[in-house]
Write an enzyme that holds these catalytic residues in place. Structure first.
Site, short mmCIF file in Angstrom:
data_model
loop_
_atom_site.label_atom_id
_atom_site.label_comp_id
_atom_site.label_asym_id
_atom_site.label_seq_id
_atom_site.Cartn_x
_atom_site.Cartn_y
_atom_site.Cartn_z
N THR A 84 0.83 -1.11 0.13
CA THR A 84 0.06 0.11 0.07
C THR A 84 0.88 1.31 0.22
OG1 THR A 84 -1.55 -1.38 1.35
CG2 THR A 84 -1.74 1.11 1.40
N ASP A 121 -8.29 -2.75 5.04
CA ASP A 121 -8.36 -1.65 5.76
C ASP A 121 -7.97 -0.27 5.03
OD1 ASP A 121 -5.65 -2.31 5.34
OD2 ASP A 121 -4.83 -0.72 6.90
N ARG A 152 -12.89 -9.58 -0.68
CA ARG A 152 -12.44 -8.98 0.67
C ARG A 152 -12.19 -7.51 0.64
NH1 ARG A 152 -6.97 -6.86 1.73
NH2 ARG A 152 -6.46 -7.42 3.69
N GLY A 165 -4.12 -6.00 6.57
CA GLY A 165 -5.45 -5.14 6.76
C GLY A 165 -6.32 -5.44 7.96
N THR A 221 -0.19 0.80 6.63
CA THR A 221 0.45 -0.36 5.50
C THR A 221 0.62 -1.77 6.38
OG1 THR A 221 1.75 -0.93 3.86
CG2 THR A 221 2.66 0.61 5.33
#
Lengths: 339, 339
Positions: free
Chosen positions: A205, A236, A233, A259, A256
């Site tokens: 991320t 976060d 799915r 999640g 990061t």
């Protein structure tokens, strides 16, 4: 109680030689700088042995480019939101990071992208989840924040909203990169289920946090999710409070890592909440949330955070995190490993 | 700082004659009861003038039925999770509430349901968003929690997961109720955009919170979203930290109201975080979050909350909230209006 726990933890960590300060990067200021800015490009099992000199140089160059883009806006008196967006768009457009162009493939061989942004002054926020044809999901998250009454949109609905607001849809082929495709094939052969990208290939991320000259905080996060993911799915990154949070009352945070743990521990919000409710420093709050609250659950990853006084913290409990930070009048710091 | 703000608020509210205690329902205990349980069926502009005696009796009867189902499990030594599920399934199966059978229609004439559940002992949690063929979304949220490595799944992916775990898909016609269909037609004629259900028709989300005999907390929330909603909007109910949170360290919370504000203020987590980090009581934390933190943003709604000592708080800043609560050895309390 919390304060004493935090202090006890910092003390113990120091005695054990794993100072949380040194495992990440912290920049504390005696006087509030005009602005402060930090970015990340993922946390995970990043080790020197797996990173060629050439590739490391490419990462450092791209991190500096994104940092400088945001810094220039902040130095010119621009908003934290604009700085966050500018940096994340550069990271999304690079194939190096698992966001935008470099997004990983789902089990079905698709790219499903998530992003979110939050304005610390108003607590306005916008998020998109599971979009497949948006070149820069962070720009769509901003449009959700600014142009809709909603905070979060997902899937086809989010893309319908995007079209109505002038976004051009890219072909799904835009997100094809050989490296990510090979990662999926590897995951499918190994039958490991949803591989966490940074565990498999050390990239994740992206995100950015800013304090601007007007004293406003902002945070943004964007991701391509997990290689071989199934079942729609949601991680976060598009969850306000989990992978992203900003409040002028305390700080701005982008996360990061794995999640599910960020969601269960409401990592981004808890860094801010701990500052607001327990009165601890940014560094103590970020360290406690990453190493204790999330770490004790078994979660791995890291955060970048900037507070209303321009302090910066970037703790992570993995081998490395691509990260960079700068404050007004200072030199940029770019780091990958624990150093 | 937070403590003094809270006390100042409670003091001011008292002076103004709008005691937050009385605007909701609070049950404080000197000694920890064996168990404590509370449920809600939505908050909004519920006024006596709009509720016939017959309809009010139906609501009270259904709330008592759901409360008793959960209470029986807790009295028998069952888990808080089981009690929460039992109550929510009853509320989902009733056409009275905007969840399951009684879900409102989206702009496209569909029913898209969200639900989440959280176990305060482990911080494990499960959530589903935008499912259209699941009779009891709270059961699917629990299966996500127990049977997957993920926290949140959405849309078709969530339904694929459901089929693999033996869920029977219902026809979309199962969710047709004339009353909800007429609400959509009304909204479309008025062109009001996404009507907030409880503003239009005074009914909302359902939820339950429990403290069981083993001292474990649990929270669950389920909703049909907003009438005439567009763009794959995701509300607070499936967002861990926003519409739902539970931690044995503090409390369990389920929210109902204007979801975007619950997300921005991370309402459910903040009630717990304020208890954990500022050391305030459940009642002070819940009141501060509902009336100040969310209320100051312009958000409307309420929460039900139970803490680790069996205290219960049910504040709301709307005209009414369908709610019920009971603790071991006590009589059930069922309420709708401010009383």
């Amino acid at each position: 109680m919390l304060r004493s726990l935090t202090f006890a933890f910092v003390l113990c960590a120091g005695l054990l030689g794993v100072s949380p300060t040194l495992s990440g990067t912290a920049m504390a200021n005696d006087t509030r700088p005009d602005y402060a800015f930090a970015i990340h490009g993922g946390a995970g099992t990043i080790e020197r042995a797996y990173l060629t000199e050439k590739l490391e140089a490419e990462y450092r160059e791209k991190l500096l480019e994104a940092l400088t883009a945001g810094q220039t806006i902040l130095a010119d008196g621009g908003s934290g939101i604009d700085a966050v967006i500018a940096a994340i768009v550069i990271l999304e457009d690079s194939p190096l990071f698992n966001a935008g162009k470099g997004a990983v493939f789902t089990n079905a061989g698709k790219n499903e992208l998530d992003a979110s942004i939050m304005d610390g002054r108003t607590l306005n926020s916008g998020a998109v989840a599971g979009v497949t044809r948006i070149k820069n999901p962070i720009l769509l998250a901003r449009t959700v924040m600014d142009q809709s009454e909603h905070v979060m949109m997902q899937g086809k609905g989010a893309e319908k909203f995007a079209r109505r607001h002038g976004f051009r849809m890219v072909s799904s082929r835009y997100f094809y990169t050989e490296r990510r495709w090979l990662q999926l094939q590897y995951a499918l052969e190994q039958k490991t289920g949803a591989l966490q990208d940074h565990d498999a290939e050390k990239f994740g991320t992206v995100g950015a946090v800013a304090l601007d000259k007007a004293g406003n905080l902002a945070a943004g996060t964007s991701t391509g999710g997990r290689t071989n993911k199934l079942y729609g799915r949601v991680g976060d990154s598009p969850i306000i409070g989990a992978g992203n949070y900003a409040s002028n009352a305390s700080c701005a945070v982008s996360g990061t890592g794995h999640g599910e743990y960020f969601i269960r521990a409401t990592v981004a919000r808890d860094v801010c909440a701990m500052m607001e409710y327990a009165g601890v420093s940014l560094e103590d709050a970020a360290n406690t949330v990453v190493f204790k609250r999330m770490g004790d659950l078994g979660g791995t990853g890291g955060v970048i955070a900037v507070d209303k006084d321009g302090n910066i913290a970037m703790p992570f409990n993995t081998a490395g995190m691509y990260r960079a930070a700068v404050t007004a009048g200072g030199d940029p710091v770019i780091a990958i490993f624990q150093e």
